[in-house]
Design a protein around this motif. Structure first.
Motif, PDB file in Angstrom:
ATOM      1  N   ASP A  43       0.855  -1.212   0.000  1.00  0.00           N
ATOM      2  CA  ASP A  43       0.000   0.000   0.000  1.00  0.00           C
ATOM      3  C   ASP A  43       0.881   1.250   0.000  1.00  0.00           C
ATOM      4  O   ASP A  43       1.859   1.317   0.763  1.00  0.00           O
ATOM      5  CB  ASP A  43      -0.893   0.024   1.256  1.00  0.00           C
ATOM      6  N   GLU A  44       0.497   2.237  -0.816  1.00  0.00           N
ATOM      7  CA  GLU A  44       1.254   3.500  -0.896  1.00  0.00           C
ATOM      8  C   GLU A  44       1.338   4.175   0.466  1.00  0.00           C
ATOM      9  O   GLU A  44       2.343   4.793   0.815  1.00  0.00           O
ATOM     10  CB  GLU A  44       0.589   4.449  -1.912  1.00  0.00           C
ATOM     11  N   GLU A  45       0.227   4.023   1.298  1.00  0.00           N
ATOM     12  CA  GLU A  45       0.197   4.636   2.636  1.00  0.00           C
ATOM     13  C   GLU A  45       1.357   4.135   3.485  1.00  0.00           C
ATOM     14  O   GLU A  45       1.972   4.895   4.229  1.00  0.00           O
ATOM     15  CB  GLU A  45      -1.101   4.257   3.364  1.00  0.00           C
ATOM     16  N   VAL A  46       1.632   2.881   3.392  1.00  0.00           N
ATOM     17  CA  VAL A  46       2.740   2.305   4.179  1.00  0.00           C
ATOM     18  C   VAL A  46       4.059   2.933   3.736  1.00  0.00           C
ATOM     19  O   VAL A  46       4.878   3.330   4.553  1.00  0.00           O
ATOM     20  CB  VAL A  46       2.783   0.760   4.026  1.00  0.00           C
ATOM     21  N   ILE A  47       4.211   3.069   2.432  1.00  0.00           N
ATOM     22  CA  ILE A  47       5.457   3.666   1.899  1.00  0.00           C
ATOM     23  C   ILE A  47       5.602   5.103   2.381  1.00  0.00           C
ATOM     24  O   ILE A  47       6.670   5.512   2.854  1.00  0.00           O
ATOM     25  CB  ILE A  47       5.444   3.602   0.341  1.00  0.00           C
ATOM     26  N   ASP A  48       4.463   5.860   2.324  1.00  0.00           N
ATOM     27  CA  ASP A  48       4.495   7.260   2.770  1.00  0.00           C
ATOM     28  C   ASP A  48       4.978   7.350   4.212  1.00  0.00           C
ATOM     29  O   ASP A  48       5.733   8.262   4.574  1.00  0.00           O
ATOM     30  CB  ASP A  48       3.098   7.883   2.657  1.00  0.00           C
ATOM     31  N   LYS A  49       4.554   6.400   5.046  1.00  0.00           N
ATOM     32  CA  LYS A  49       4.878   6.458   6.474  1.00  0.00           C
ATOM     33  C   LYS A  49       6.340   6.135   6.778  1.00  0.00           C
ATOM     34  O   LYS A  49       6.847   6.519   7.820  1.00  0.00           O
ATOM     35  CB  LYS A  49       3.973   5.492   7.235  1.00  0.00           C
ATOM     36  N   ILE A  50       6.980   5.429   5.889  1.00  0.00           N
ATOM     37  CA  ILE A  50       8.373   5.055   6.214  1.00  0.00           C
ATOM     38  C   ILE A  50       9.398   6.094   5.728  1.00  0.00           C
ATOM     39  O   ILE A  50      10.576   5.977   6.005  1.00  0.00           O
ATOM     40  CB  ILE A  50       8.743   3.640   5.694  1.00  0.00           C
ATOM     41  N   TYR A  51       8.932   7.111   4.972  1.00  0.00           N
ATOM     42  CA  TYR A  51       9.852   8.193   4.546  1.00  0.00           C
ATOM     43  C   TYR A  51       9.989   9.238   5.652  1.00  0.00           C
ATOM     44  O   TYR A  51       9.071   9.506   6.396  1.00  0.00           O
ATOM     45  CB  TYR A  51       9.335   8.842   3.251  1.00  0.00           C
TER      46      TYR A  51
END
Ligand code: KIV
Length: 276
Positions: free
Chosen positions: A268-276
């Motif tokens: 999920d893109e949301e997960v990626i957003d959170k790890i930046y």
């Protein structure tokens, strides 16, 4: 399809039906060969050459045969599974032969075992047969004796040697063998032996007059190029196909065209957003 047994071999000889045997040394290959409907799979000690890269079968151990036998047995449903007795696992004594053949059945998943030789191994064949271990004999060019033969050569070409081969075939039958492999003997002689004995002859380099044929699978698939004997027919060129596939893989990885989305997992893109 029904499970092949030693009775299948017996009946095939009576009915004049040809038997087929191929070697295998691992689970996946055994499964493919078994599914294609071969009568018998042989875990040959040719695994010394084909799998382990030795020059001959002499260094192959009981542990090697058990290890590969067990793997092949997990992929074999219908074929009769024969496992080779390696060099010096049966020559020294009948006791050794019994003990080691038992291990190949209990630990290596064998339905039957194969050993090389004629008169000199008849006591072993008799004892094993009486103990309920089906034995396939092997005459002619017996690779474990390559050092005594002075190389891999066609056998039994003289009158004396041809007569001896016939006597040995009769002797292994008498001792209880359920079949006999004839390797690298003249076709006419193999045909005579086939007519003289009531157990099936399985030929390799012994012509079409035998009751059945055996080949090393890597030879007939065109995968083993160290040495291609005259008696081998290559039914496929898997070795070439493997080399080409590896070249294509190297090229695509280098060019970044493998892997594509098709071979990739998503997140999920949301997960990626959170790890930046
Ligand atoms: O070891 C082997 O594969 C064999 C066959 C060639 C008969 O003995």
């Amino acid at each position: 399809m029904k499970k092949n047994t030693v009775m299948t071999f017996k009946q095939a000889k009576i009915d004049g039906e040809k038997l087929t045997m191929l070697t295998a040394y691992d689970y996946s290959t055994a499964k493919l060969i078994d599914e294609a409907g071969v009568n018998s799979i042989l875990v040959g000690d040719s695994l010394g050459n084909v799998i382990l890269g030795y020059e001959d079968t002499v260094p192959v151990t009981m542990e090697d045969m058990i290890h590969h036998g067990a793997a092949v047995s997990r992929g074999t449903k219908n074929a009769l599974l024969i496992v080779d007795m390696p060099f010096m696992s049966y020559q020294v004594s009948v006791e050794d032969a019994l003990k080691n053949a038992g291990r190949l059945m209990k630990e290596g998943g064998a339905d039957a075992v194969k050993l090389e030789g004629g008169h000199r191994v008849c006591p072993q064949i008799k004892a094993m047969t009486e103990a309920g271990i089906p034995v396939c004999a092997h005459l002619g060019m017996t690779p474990q004796s390559v050092n005594a033969f002075g190389g891999f050569k066609v056998q039994a070409k003289t009158e004396e040697a041809a007569k001896l081969l016939i006597e040995e075939a009769l002797a292994v039958e008498e001792a209880g063998a359920f079949a006999v492999v004839l390797e690298c003997v003249p076709a006419k002689l193999a045909e005579i032996v086939t007519k003289k004995i009531s157990i099936p002859t399985i030929g390799i380099g012994a012509g079409a007059g035998c009751d059945g044929q055996v080949l090393v699978y890597a030879d007939m698939m065109g995968m083993f190029s160290d040495f291609v004997p005259k008696f081998v027919k290559q039914y496929a060129h898997i070795g070439d196909a493997m080399r080409e596939s590896v070249r294509a893989y190297i090229e695509e990885v280098g060019a970044g065209t493998f892997p594509t989305e098709e071979h990739t997992f998503k997140i999920d893109e949301e997960v990626i957003d959170k790890i930046y």
